[in-house]
Scaffold this active site. Structure first.
Site, PDB file in Angstrom:
ATOM      1  N   ASP A 286      -5.958  26.160 -20.940  1.00  0.00           N
ATOM      2  CA  ASP A 286      -6.369  26.810 -22.188  1.00  0.00           C
ATOM      3  C   ASP A 286      -6.817  28.245 -21.892  1.00  0.00           C
ATOM      4  O   ASP A 286      -7.909  28.655 -22.282  1.00  0.00           O
ATOM      5  CB  ASP A 286      -7.498  25.997 -22.831  1.00  0.00           C
ATOM      6  CG  ASP A 286      -7.817  26.439 -24.262  1.00  0.00           C
ATOM      7  OD1 ASP A 286      -6.971  27.121 -24.886  1.00  0.00           O
ATOM      8  OD2 ASP A 286      -8.911  26.113 -24.746  1.00  0.00           O
TER       9      ASP A 286
ATOM     10  N   ILE B  26     -25.218  27.581 -28.479  1.00  0.00           N
ATOM     11  CA  ILE B  26     -24.505  28.848 -28.315  1.00  0.00           C
ATOM     12  C   ILE B  26     -23.165  28.828 -29.032  1.00  0.00           C
ATOM     13  O   ILE B  26     -22.756  29.795 -29.640  1.00  0.00           O
ATOM     14  CB  ILE B  26     -24.255  29.135 -26.808  1.00  0.00           C
ATOM     15  CG1 ILE B  26     -25.578  29.186 -26.048  1.00  0.00           C
ATOM     16  CG2 ILE B  26     -23.458  30.414 -26.613  1.00  0.00           C
ATOM     17  CD1 ILE B  26     -26.488  30.324 -26.435  1.00  0.00           C
TER      18      ILE B  26
ATOM     19  N   GLU C 164     -13.995  20.915 -29.313  1.00  0.00           N
ATOM     20  CA  GLU C 164     -14.233  19.925 -28.284  1.00  0.00           C
ATOM     21  C   GLU C 164     -15.662  19.457 -28.219  1.00  0.00           C
ATOM     22  O   GLU C 164     -15.955  18.308 -27.949  1.00  0.00           O
ATOM     23  CB  GLU C 164     -13.919  20.560 -26.922  1.00  0.00           C
ATOM     24  CG  GLU C 164     -12.479  20.658 -26.646  1.00  0.00           C
ATOM     25  CD  GLU C 164     -11.872  19.290 -26.562  1.00  0.00           C
ATOM     26  OE1 GLU C 164     -12.121  18.614 -25.561  1.00  0.00           O
ATOM     27  OE2 GLU C 164     -11.188  18.887 -27.515  1.00  0.00           O
TER      28      GLU C 164
ATOM     29  N   GLN D 152     -20.014  26.174 -31.022  1.00  0.00           N
ATOM     30  CA  GLN D 152     -19.568  24.884 -31.536  1.00  0.00           C
ATOM     31  C   GLN D 152     -18.062  24.949 -31.628  1.00  0.00           C
ATOM     32  O   GLN D 152     -17.504  25.565 -32.525  1.00  0.00           O
ATOM     33  CB  GLN D 152     -20.235  24.653 -32.905  1.00  0.00           C
ATOM     34  CG  GLN D 152     -19.452  23.839 -33.898  1.00  0.00           C
ATOM     35  CD  GLN D 152     -19.589  22.338 -33.644  1.00  0.00           C
ATOM     36  OE1 GLN D 152     -20.147  21.903 -32.644  1.00  0.00           O
ATOM     37  NE2 GLN D 152     -19.050  21.547 -34.542  1.00  0.00           N
ATOM     38  N   GLY D 153     -17.406  24.370 -30.639  1.00  0.00           N
ATOM     39  CA  GLY D 153     -15.936  24.397 -30.641  1.00  0.00           C
ATOM     40  C   GLY D 153     -15.394  23.086 -31.170  1.00  0.00           C
ATOM     41  O   GLY D 153     -16.140  22.247 -31.657  1.00  0.00           O
TER      42      GLY D 153
ATOM     43  N   ARG E 195     -20.090  21.035 -28.014  1.00  0.00           N
ATOM     44  CA  ARG E 195     -21.096  22.061 -28.266  1.00  0.00           C
ATOM     45  C   ARG E 195     -21.614  22.583 -26.944  1.00  0.00           C
ATOM     46  O   ARG E 195     -21.716  21.847 -25.975  1.00  0.00           O
ATOM     47  CB  ARG E 195     -22.254  21.457 -29.064  1.00  0.00           C
ATOM     48  CG  ARG E 195     -21.751  20.886 -30.364  1.00  0.00           C
ATOM     49  CD  ARG E 195     -22.791  20.084 -31.093  1.00  0.00           C
ATOM     50  NE  ARG E 195     -22.088  19.323 -32.122  1.00  0.00           N
ATOM     51  CZ  ARG E 195     -22.420  18.116 -32.538  1.00  0.00           C
ATOM     52  NH1 ARG E 195     -23.504  17.524 -32.044  1.00  0.00           N
ATOM     53  NH2 ARG E 195     -21.708  17.507 -33.443  1.00  0.00           N
ATOM     54  N   LEU E 196     -21.946  23.872 -26.940  1.00  0.00           N
ATOM     55  CA  LEU E 196     -22.473  24.470 -25.735  1.00  0.00           C
ATOM     56  C   LEU E 196     -23.893  24.954 -25.987  1.00  0.00           C
ATOM     57  O   LEU E 196     -24.141  25.727 -26.902  1.00  0.00           O
ATOM     58  CB  LEU E 196     -21.585  25.626 -25.295  1.00  0.00           C
ATOM     59  CG  LEU E 196     -21.942  26.055 -23.882  1.00  0.00           C
ATOM     60  CD1 LEU E 196     -20.792  25.797 -22.948  1.00  0.00           C
ATOM     61  CD2 LEU E 196     -22.380  27.485 -23.824  1.00  0.00           C
TER      62      LEU E 196
HETATM   63  N1  LIG Z   1     -21.359  28.921 -18.123  1.00  0.00           N
HETATM   64  C1  LIG Z   1     -21.504  29.683 -19.214  1.00  0.00           C
HETATM   65  N2  LIG Z   1     -22.384  30.659 -19.215  1.00  0.00           N
HETATM   66  C2  LIG Z   1     -22.560  31.426 -20.311  1.00  0.00           C
HETATM   67  N3  LIG Z   1     -21.881  31.284 -21.443  1.00  0.00           N
HETATM   68  C3  LIG Z   1     -20.965  30.333 -21.519  1.00  0.00           C
HETATM   69  C4  LIG Z   1     -20.732  29.475 -20.403  1.00  0.00           C
HETATM   70  N4  LIG Z   1     -19.780  28.598 -20.752  1.00  0.00           N
HETATM   71  C5  LIG Z   1     -19.437  28.909 -22.017  1.00  0.00           C
HETATM   72  N5  LIG Z   1     -20.139  29.937 -22.514  1.00  0.00           N
HETATM   73  C6  LIG Z   1     -20.035  30.514 -23.861  1.00  0.00           C
HETATM   74  O1  LIG Z   1     -19.770  29.489 -24.805  1.00  0.00           O
HETATM   75  C7  LIG Z   1     -18.497  29.653 -25.410  1.00  0.00           C
HETATM   76  C8  LIG Z   1     -17.812  28.310 -25.590  1.00  0.00           C
HETATM   77  O2  LIG Z   1     -17.764  27.621 -24.353  1.00  0.00           O
HETATM   78  P1  LIG Z   1     -16.467  26.910 -23.772  1.00  0.00           P
HETATM   79  O3  LIG Z   1     -16.798  26.335 -22.435  1.00  0.00           O
HETATM   80  O4  LIG Z   1     -15.320  27.864 -23.814  1.00  0.00           O
HETATM   81  O5  LIG Z   1     -16.266  25.679 -24.765  1.00  0.00           O
HETATM   82  P2  LIG Z   1     -15.250  25.425 -25.993  1.00  0.00           P
HETATM   83  O6  LIG Z   1     -14.386  26.626 -26.141  1.00  0.00           O
HETATM   84  O7  LIG Z   1     -14.498  24.207 -25.585  1.00  0.00           O
HETATM   85  O8  LIG Z   1     -16.173  25.196 -27.138  1.00  0.00           O
HETATM   86  C9  LIG Z   1     -17.746  30.607 -24.514  1.00  0.00           C
HETATM   87  O9  LIG Z   1     -16.796  31.362 -25.195  1.00  0.00           O
HETATM   88  C10 LIG Z   1     -18.864  31.469 -23.963  1.00  0.00           C
HETATM   89  O10 LIG Z   1     -19.173  32.505 -24.836  1.00  0.00           O
END
Ligand SMILES: Nc1ncnc2c1ncn2[C@@H]1O[C@H](COP(=O)(O)OP(=O)(O)O)[C@@H](O)[C@H]1O
Ligand SMILES: [Mg+2]
Lengths: 260, 359
Positions: A156, A22, A27, A24-25, A29-30
């Protein structure tokens, strides 16, 4: 995009739905995947090893951060702060599995509301009813207030690190697209930099980070930010002194300068 | 060098002399910009460093005295290396700040003297902007995220709308200051620079000792690390064993300190890159000449599909040429510093400068 990176091991086991990348930050990957049941979506936050840092340091940081994020989320959940619930984690392997939050990031909702408004920060046309966006600002202030009341500093706060989760169908009257964009519950996410603290200073800095991020992300909506602070002020007992401290922090932020 | 207006009667290039002395380096350099293309050519770059004895830092008073004593010698050398005549010079650039008051003032006075003596216009330059512009010119990095790391500064910078904006910075002491002060604990030589000698020693380090790691978003802090590293240094000197019973060496501590603080710097830089969507990173400032830091940054940038740009000590370490270059860029947009305003200031933020020469 998902195929570019090697999957963390936990995502390589057979599943009914393949995981999808979803975000790629910096920190990590999600991924969106499922937890136990095929119909229960979840988010898997993975911090891959950083090849630039010493392996011992890397392992130490990854483990500490996953564990800290899980701990803080758990604490928030138990205290009723709107956050995703933790399902599972493996700190040493660098992953954390949490509830999937439906909806869109608050950033996107605000931008959809603002739509094609002119560049400047001028008040909107008189006939525009601002109640929905002002309500959203208040919900943001309440969410941050409940977080701080719990003794957690997010570290943050941005409008990308808040989700807008739609309320269950039928609970709301039909709204137009714009109103819909800013409707829903505010859920705080991304606790990768969170710490525990109840000091006015730390809380004020947390608000200041949000204020700066809000101004740079939504320059056209800057004046609406006062509603966030207003709602925050009434969200817990010590909020008032935090806002006084915020004045200090702002001054310092403007004045902070370094020697050559 | 040939007379610039001889053949066509029209100037082919503009020339600036730059004077830098905000810390312990006195640097004077001459740069030429091609009037048509803007291409920069370094004509000379002379530096003389005030080196204090091991175990000590450089004090403002002594440093200022050093700059005054060497200014004429260094200026003459810069002129003769460049092979330009005084008549060819368009403007005199000097460091307005930030930096140490005494040394800054000494060099500003000298620059003013040259301007009056030769009838040239003055251009006051922000030291940090000097580093950034020189780094861009030498490496060709177009729009990088900039990590500026020196004895007095630690900043993560990105350009937006005619300013170099600070996204992250050290909240207490600068990373170079942390390294320099650590060097004093072991009486590591300040020649040519304490950071350079730490880098060499670190190559023999084997054990990674745990030090505090302090990153907050895009900001970081170094004083806690320094305190802990100094404590450990005192233990090592007494022949005491480390926290896990191991025998530590000064090299191990240098190694651990570098690994820890550089990891922090790379982390905040990566966060800024993710934030603005950049894949190029440019490292400037004296600490930027450290090869280990460049390698770590390179590994991070490669993962993001980009690359790292860095320069060697001639341009990384404080120098006069960067002041000449950034000053000339401003001069070309019509910027001047009138004599009565040609002051200097210890505090001068990077984002205060209006960058008129970029789009
Ligand atoms: N629990 C969650 N459910 C749905 N979408 C999420 C969730 N956590 C994060 N996301 C999506 O993924 C993006 C990045 O996640 P995040 O936890 O903010 O990690 P990072 O910013 O450190 O990469 C978020 O902006 C959001 O769109
Ligand atoms: Mg995020």
């Amino acid at each position: 995009m998902a195929t570019e990176f090697p999957l963390p091991r936990v995502l390589t086991y057979p599943a009914s739905a393949p995981p999808s990348l979803i975000a790629q930050g910096a920190e990590g990957r999600l991924y969106k995947t499922t937890h136990l049941h095929a119909d229960r979506p979840c988010a898997l936050k993975y911090r891959p090893p950083k090849p630039y840092r010493h392996p011992i340091l890397d392992a130490r940081l990854t483990k500490a951060r996953i564990a800290a994020e899980a701990k803080v989320l758990d604490r928030c959940y138990r205290e009723g702060v709107p956050v995703p619930v933790v399902y599972a984690l493996d700190a040493a392997a660098g992953w954390l599995m949490i509830e999937w939050i439906e909806g869109i990031p608050v950033r996107q909702g605000i931008n959809e509301w603002l739509g094609e408004r002119p560049e400047d920060d001028a008040p909107p046309a008189e006939d525009l009813d601002e109640t929905p966006i002002v309500d959203l600002m208040k919900r943001i202030g309440q969410a941050v207030g409940s977080l701080h009341r719990t003794g957690v500093i997010h570290g943050d706060l941005t409008t990308s690190n808040m989700m807008l989760r739609p309320r269950p169908q039928g609970s709301e009257p039909e709204a137009d697209a714009k109103k819909k964009a800013v409707a829903g519950d505010v859920i705080l996410i991304d606790f990768g930099l969170a710490t525990q603290s109840s000091s006015d200073e730390d809380r004020a800095v947390d608000l200041y980070v949000l204020e700066r991020a809000f101004a740079s992300t939504h320059p056209r909506a800057e004046r609406l930010f006062s509603h966030v602070l207003e709602a925050y002020k009434h969200s817990f007992k010590k909020a008032h002194s935090v806002l006084i401290k915020l004045e200090d922090v702002r001054m310092r932020g403007r004045k902070r300068s370094m020697l050559g | 060098m040939a007379n610039d207006t001889a053949t066509t009667g029209k100037k082919k290039r503009r020339i600036a002399l730059g004077c830098e002395g905000s810390a312990n380096k006195l640097g004077i350099g001459v740069i030429a910009h091609d009037v048509e293309t803007g291409a920069a050519t370094v004509l000379s770059n002379v530096r003389h460093t005030f080196v204090s004895p091991p175990g000590t830092g450089f004090l403002p008073k002594d440093t200022a005295r050093h700059h005054r004593a060497f200014f004429v010698r260094v200026a003459k050398q810069a002129l003769s290396d460049a092979g330009v005549r005084i008549a060819d010079i368009d403007c005199i650039c000097y460091t307005r700040g930030p930096g140490m008051g005494g040394p800054l003032t000494s060099v500003a006075v000298a620059a003013r003297t040259l301007a009056l003596l030769w009838g040239k216009e003055l251009v006051g330059v922000n030291h940090c902007v000097g580093h950034i512009e020189m780094g861009r010119a030498i490496t060709g990095a177009e729009n990088p995220v900039v990590l500026y790391v020196s004895g007095g500064n630690t900043q993560v910078i990105a350009y937006a709308e005619q300013r170099y904006r600070i996204f992250g910075e050290a909240l207490d002491i600068a990373v170079g200051n942390c390294l320099d002060r650590f060097a004093r604990a072991f009486e590591i030589s300040n020649d040519p620079a304490p950071g350079y000698n730490i880098e060499q020693l670190a190559k023999q380090g084997r054990v990674l000792v745990e030090l505090p790691y302090a990153v907050k978003g895009m900001d970081c802090s170094f004083s806690g690390i320094l305190t802990r590293a100094e404590e450990l240094a005192a233990q090592v000197k007494r022949g005491q064993k480390g926290p896990e019973g191991e025998l530590l060496t000064p090299a191990d501590l240098c190694f651990s300190l570098q690994e820890t603080v550089f990891a922090m710097l790379v982390e905040i830089t990566e966060r800024a890159m993710a934030h603005v969507g950049a894949s190029q990173v440019l490292i400037v400032g004296g600490v930027g000449s450290n090869i280990r830091l460049q390698d770590m940054m390179g590994a991070m940038a490669a993962e993001r599909g980009g690359s790292v740009y860095a320069t060697d000590e001639r341009f990384c370490i404080d120098n006069g040429i960067m002041i000449a270059h950034a000053g000339l860029l401003a001069y070309e947009t019509g910027f001047r510093t009138p004599l009565e305003e040609s002051t200097c200031t210890q505090r001068f933020r990077t984002d205060e400068v209006f960058v008129k020469w970029r789009k």
